[in-house]
Enzyme design. Sequence first.
Site, PDB file in Angstrom:
ATOM      1  N   GLN A 376     -11.179  60.680  24.446  1.00  0.00           N
ATOM      2  CA  GLN A 376     -10.872  62.083  24.687  1.00  0.00           C
ATOM      3  C   GLN A 376      -9.389  62.370  24.470  1.00  0.00           C
ATOM      4  O   GLN A 376      -9.024  63.405  23.917  1.00  0.00           O
ATOM      5  CB  GLN A 376     -11.264  62.456  26.127  1.00  0.00           C
ATOM      6  CG  GLN A 376     -11.051  63.915  26.482  1.00  0.00           C
ATOM      7  CD  GLN A 376     -12.022  64.839  25.789  1.00  0.00           C
ATOM      8  OE1 GLN A 376     -13.118  64.417  25.416  1.00  0.00           O
ATOM      9  NE2 GLN A 376     -11.623  66.091  25.586  1.00  0.00           N
ATOM     10  N   GLU A 377      -8.542  61.478  24.895  1.00  0.00           N
ATOM     11  CA  GLU A 377      -7.103  61.723  24.870  1.00  0.00           C
ATOM     12  C   GLU A 377      -6.496  61.596  23.476  1.00  0.00           C
ATOM     13  O   GLU A 377      -5.664  62.407  23.074  1.00  0.00           O
ATOM     14  CB  GLU A 377      -6.389  60.754  25.825  1.00  0.00           C
ATOM     15  CG  GLU A 377      -6.646  61.007  27.301  1.00  0.00           C
ATOM     16  CD  GLU A 377      -5.845  62.193  27.832  1.00  0.00           C
ATOM     17  OE1 GLU A 377      -5.115  62.828  27.064  1.00  0.00           O
ATOM     18  OE2 GLU A 377      -5.976  62.492  29.034  1.00  0.00           O
ATOM     19  N   SER A 378      -6.889  60.561  22.730  1.00  0.00           N
ATOM     20  CA  SER A 378      -6.166  60.271  21.482  1.00  0.00           C
ATOM     21  C   SER A 378      -7.056  59.962  20.292  1.00  0.00           C
ATOM     22  O   SER A 378      -6.540  59.747  19.194  1.00  0.00           O
ATOM     23  CB  SER A 378      -5.243  59.076  21.703  1.00  0.00           C
ATOM     24  OG  SER A 378      -6.004  57.894  21.950  1.00  0.00           O
TER      25      SER A 378
END
Length: 539
Positions: A376-378
């Site tokens: 989700q983040e990167s």
Amino acid sequence: MQAIGAPKNQERHKKNIMIVKRIISSFTKQKKSHYAFFVASMIALSLVSLTACKVGHNNFSKEKSIVSKSDSIDSTIRFKEPIHRDFDAIMASGVIRMITRFNSSSYFLHRGEEKGFEYELAREFARRHRLALEVVISPENEHPIDLLNSGRGDFIAANFSITPERLNYVEFSNPYNLVNQILVFRSGKQNPTSLAELNGITISVREGSSYLKTLKRIQEEKNYDFKIEVLPKIWDTEAILFALLDGQFEATVADDNLLRSASLYMNGLQEGPVISENDLIAWATRKNSPELTERMNQFLEPHFRISEVDSLPRRSSFMNVLKSRYFDNRPAIYNVRNYALGTGYEGIFSPFDNMVKPLAQEAGIDWKLVIAVMAQESRFDPYAESRMGALGLMQIIPRFSNVYYKDELFDPETNIREGLRFLRKHLNHYAYMDSTNQVAFALAAYNVGMGHMADARRLTIDRNRDPNSWEHVSESLLMLMNPHHYRNARHGYARGIETVNYVRNIMNRYQLYHTLMMFADEDPVRDRLDSILSSVDKR
């Protein structure tokens, strides 16, 4: 085999006619009379034996169309009546859930990214309606129709063909593909080239598949003396093809699009006779979801139709791109069982699985949750940098980090350790909650910060709701986007919708990883494919 009497045939014939009328009625609602007639006629071929069709090609012999003498009902289906959840409820929730199978055509992960023909098609439908798409993998012990009618998913997208048996339980959208069912053998020996040559052959197919029903109809209609080996549901078509090459099975059946895709990275598959022509592939919906079905038809109509001139399929540019990507010119790297991702830490879900596992174990956190956060983040880019200055795989903000030089956060291991430190801190803060709420609250705090979470919980108490329930606190987070509420909050405005979506996406992916992990552990052919896959990677 025991003969079926004339009165029973007449009764069955009447029932089949009723089904065809229902199909025609469903499709003529689209006011496409020629198209509706074609769709209904194709299904009618398998129901009432109105015409004859070819079952072979090249120098294969012509056979009559294969007709069922009984509407066999799948005894494994438990939910006969669907729950009520039509398009209005789906829109209100903001999420539409696709039931599919984990394989190299419908849905799979490549470097942590979600791929697949069915996935991309469904994602475009969801995007058009501003919905989040959630993937529900059909496990071995549950029928996808049960997942649909029980409400755990909203539609089935798994190369699902329209069959008389399935019409007892579900509705179908307009079709978006036509496929032939083809017998498949290992090359290198004299294999049958017509159905009449099948005597003595053992054909292995999955329990509950349309292939099994077709083979049984052939046996009833033609009285051919071949054997059917029924495999457990864990054996998807791709797995059976791999095992066929390995010599475990003598023959199987595959849809021509799946066989075409598999032949791009499996050497030694030989195409045999066609046993069913022009099967219609469509999305399956609940019978009491007419608005959802209508919306799907509106979406699919511009992308796939049958020409009134030559009765051949016509596809949009978008559909042709997907067809080429996954069936015609599919890159070898899109092999669902290809785990060689090139970082040295490759795994099932990401290029960093084997780096994360020991670090997560040391922190006392499920490694699959960490991978879900990272996705989700990167999107597994170790050099990712956000507009807010967050860096690396876990998107760490340097001023909150224990790392002295911010460039160190581009090192995967350093970044993961920092991310784990923050996650552990938040999990500890909410340790008194049940595990589901604990994880949801920790993820929310990781995204929006402890201050905004405290504001949301205070607002939840003011609303006489449970401050330890993520369902209630997520509502308060959305309210903190409203000036009436955030003016009185200690930490002011919060991007509530972003955080709510963030938690939902990671929790869904985390649950998906649990399911896929079970799939990988139970995969009947994975352990013996290393040499095949390594040769694929070198092409």
